[in-house]
Motif scaffolding. Structure first.
Motif, PDB file in Angstrom:
ATOM      1  N   LEU A  26     -70.562  83.531  -9.978  1.00  0.00           N
ATOM      2  CA  LEU A  26     -71.088  84.842 -10.346  1.00  0.00           C
ATOM      3  C   LEU A  26     -70.435  85.327 -11.638  1.00  0.00           C
ATOM      4  N   PHE A  27     -69.142  85.145 -11.733  1.00  0.00           N
ATOM      5  CA  PHE A  27     -68.405  85.537 -12.936  1.00  0.00           C
ATOM      6  C   PHE A  27     -68.958  84.796 -14.158  1.00  0.00           C
ATOM      7  N   ALA A  28     -69.231  83.505 -14.017  1.00  0.00           N
ATOM      8  CA  ALA A  28     -69.771  82.708 -15.125  1.00  0.00           C
ATOM      9  C   ALA A  28     -71.164  83.197 -15.525  1.00  0.00           C
ATOM     10  N   LEU A  29     -71.987  83.557 -14.547  1.00  0.00           N
ATOM     11  CA  LEU A  29     -73.330  84.056 -14.849  1.00  0.00           C
ATOM     12  C   LEU A  29     -73.275  85.383 -15.608  1.00  0.00           C
ATOM     13  N   ILE A  30     -72.373  86.257 -15.209  1.00  0.00           N
ATOM     14  CA  ILE A  30     -72.226  87.545 -15.887  1.00  0.00           C
ATOM     15  C   ILE A  30     -71.697  87.321 -17.308  1.00  0.00           C
ATOM     16  N   VAL A  45     -83.502  93.557 -25.587  1.00  0.00           N
ATOM     17  CA  VAL A  45     -82.827  92.985 -24.420  1.00  0.00           C
ATOM     18  C   VAL A  45     -83.220  93.817 -23.196  1.00  0.00           C
ATOM     19  N   VAL A  46     -83.829  93.146 -22.208  1.00  0.00           N
ATOM     20  CA  VAL A  46     -84.330  93.837 -21.017  1.00  0.00           C
ATOM     21  C   VAL A  46     -83.400  93.560 -19.846  1.00  0.00           C
ATOM     22  N   LEU A  47     -82.944  94.624 -19.215  1.00  0.00           N
ATOM     23  CA  LEU A  47     -82.004  94.520 -18.106  1.00  0.00           C
ATOM     24  C   LEU A  47     -82.545  93.655 -16.971  1.00  0.00           C
ATOM     25  N   MET A  56     -79.780  87.618  -9.741  1.00  0.00           N
ATOM     26  CA  MET A  56     -79.350  88.800  -9.001  1.00  0.00           C
ATOM     27  C   MET A  56     -80.419  89.871  -9.107  1.00  0.00           C
ATOM     28  N   SER A  57     -80.354  90.802  -8.183  1.00  0.00           N
ATOM     29  CA  SER A  57     -81.203  91.980  -8.327  1.00  0.00           C
ATOM     30  C   SER A  57     -80.642  92.806  -9.473  1.00  0.00           C
ATOM     31  N   ARG A  58     -81.467  93.675  -9.997  1.00  0.00           N
ATOM     32  CA  ARG A  58     -81.046  94.540 -11.099  1.00  0.00           C
ATOM     33  C   ARG A  58     -79.816  95.362 -10.720  1.00  0.00           C
ATOM     34  N   HIS A  60     -77.543  94.831  -8.257  1.00  0.00           N
ATOM     35  CA  HIS A  60     -76.344  94.018  -8.042  1.00  0.00           C
ATOM     36  C   HIS A  60     -75.776  93.546  -9.388  1.00  0.00           C
ATOM     37  N   TYR A  61     -76.670  93.188 -10.305  1.00  0.00           N
ATOM     38  CA  TYR A  61     -76.234  92.757 -11.631  1.00  0.00           C
ATOM     39  C   TYR A  61     -75.443  93.862 -12.338  1.00  0.00           C
ATOM     40  N   VAL A  62     -75.986  95.078 -12.319  1.00  0.00           N
ATOM     41  CA  VAL A  62     -75.296  96.203 -12.971  1.00  0.00           C
ATOM     42  C   VAL A  62     -73.939  96.440 -12.314  1.00  0.00           C
ATOM     43  N   ARG A  63     -73.901  96.383 -10.993  1.00  0.00           N
ATOM     44  CA  ARG A  63     -72.655  96.610 -10.248  1.00  0.00           C
ATOM     45  C   ARG A  63     -71.611  95.542 -10.600  1.00  0.00           C
ATOM     46  N   MET A  64     -72.021  94.277 -10.650  1.00  0.00           N
ATOM     47  CA  MET A  64     -71.082  93.195 -10.963  1.00  0.00           C
ATOM     48  C   MET A  64     -70.629  93.257 -12.426  1.00  0.00           C
ATOM     49  N   PHE A  65     -71.544  93.547 -13.330  1.00  0.00           N
ATOM     50  CA  PHE A  65     -71.193  93.647 -14.745  1.00  0.00           C
ATOM     51  C   PHE A  65     -70.152  94.738 -14.949  1.00  0.00           C
ATOM     52  N   LYS A  66     -70.389  95.884 -14.313  1.00  0.00           N
ATOM     53  CA  LYS A  66     -69.453  96.998 -14.449  1.00  0.00           C
ATOM     54  C   LYS A  66     -68.102  96.661 -13.829  1.00  0.00           C
ATOM     55  N   GLN A  67     -68.126  95.955 -12.722  1.00  0.00           N
ATOM     56  CA  GLN A  67     -66.870  95.569 -12.069  1.00  0.00           C
ATOM     57  C   GLN A  67     -66.052  94.653 -12.979  1.00  0.00           C
ATOM     58  N   ILE A  68     -66.711  93.763 -13.690  1.00  0.00           N
ATOM     59  CA  ILE A  68     -66.007  92.804 -14.536  1.00  0.00           C
ATOM     60  C   ILE A  68     -65.591  93.415 -15.874  1.00  0.00           C
ATOM     61  N   TYR A  69     -66.505  94.153 -16.523  1.00  0.00           N
ATOM     62  CA  TYR A  69     -66.243  94.650 -17.879  1.00  0.00           C
ATOM     63  C   TYR A  69     -65.909  96.140 -17.968  1.00  0.00           C
ATOM     64  N   GLY A  70     -66.071  96.862 -16.877  1.00  0.00           N
ATOM     65  CA  GLY A  70     -65.701  98.269 -16.876  1.00  0.00           C
ATOM     66  C   GLY A  70     -66.766  99.220 -17.404  1.00  0.00           C
ATOM     67  N   VAL A  71     -67.870  98.697 -17.883  1.00  0.00           N
ATOM     68  CA  VAL A  71     -68.991  99.508 -18.365  1.00  0.00           C
ATOM     69  C   VAL A  71     -70.294  98.856 -17.902  1.00  0.00           C
TER      70      VAL A  71
END
Length: 137
Positions: A26-30, A45-47, A56-58, A60-71
């Motif tokens: 998951l980390f690699a995909l993000i 660029v379309v979310l 991922m669902s939209r 879950h993707y936003v949640r994981m991206f924010k968890q990894i990068y903080g935004v």
């Protein structure tokens, strides 16, 4: 080897580690999607497309991206575009060309986002940060 029972503390750490930290895949995909955003930030660029490419669902993707990068991905993309715009404006490029080069389709939207992000309008930023050219006498 003796198999000892894990303490409550060890069990909780293991549970938190498994729940909070994304899997390496998951980390690699993000990370891949972030690299794509960096490379194509001036494109549309379309979310939903980023999420689908990451399997991922939209949400879950936003949640994981924010968890990894903080935004959120949207904020990250906006920040990349504004950073690029600042560089282009400092180099003396026109505001209109800069607007389209960094991926905005509306000069009004670009100016509003730029001012909200930097505290300056694009014109004021450019005047403040562009070195004056010396007149040859």
């Amino acid at each position: 080897m003796s198999s000892r029972q894990k303490t409550f503390y060890e069990q909780e750490l293991e549970r938190l580690y498994n729940e909070v930290l994304p899997s390496p895949k998951l980390f690699a995909l993000i990370r891949q999607s972030r690299s794509f955003m960096q490379k194509y930030h001036s494109e549309n660029v379309v979310l939903d497309d980023l999420a689908k490419a990451s399997f991922m669902s939209r949400f879950h993707y936003v949640r994981m991206f924010k968890q990894i990068y903080g935004v959120t991905p949207r904020t990250h993309l906006k920040d990349m575009r504004i950073d690029r715009a600042k560089l282009l404006l400092q180099q003396g490029q026109s505001i209109t060309k800069t607007c389209f080069d960094v991926g905005y389709e509306s000069l009004t939207t670009f100016s509003a986002v730029f001012k909200k992000s930097t505290g300056y309008s694009p014109k004021a930023f450019q005047q403040l940060h562009t070195p004056l050219k010396n007149d040859a006498r």
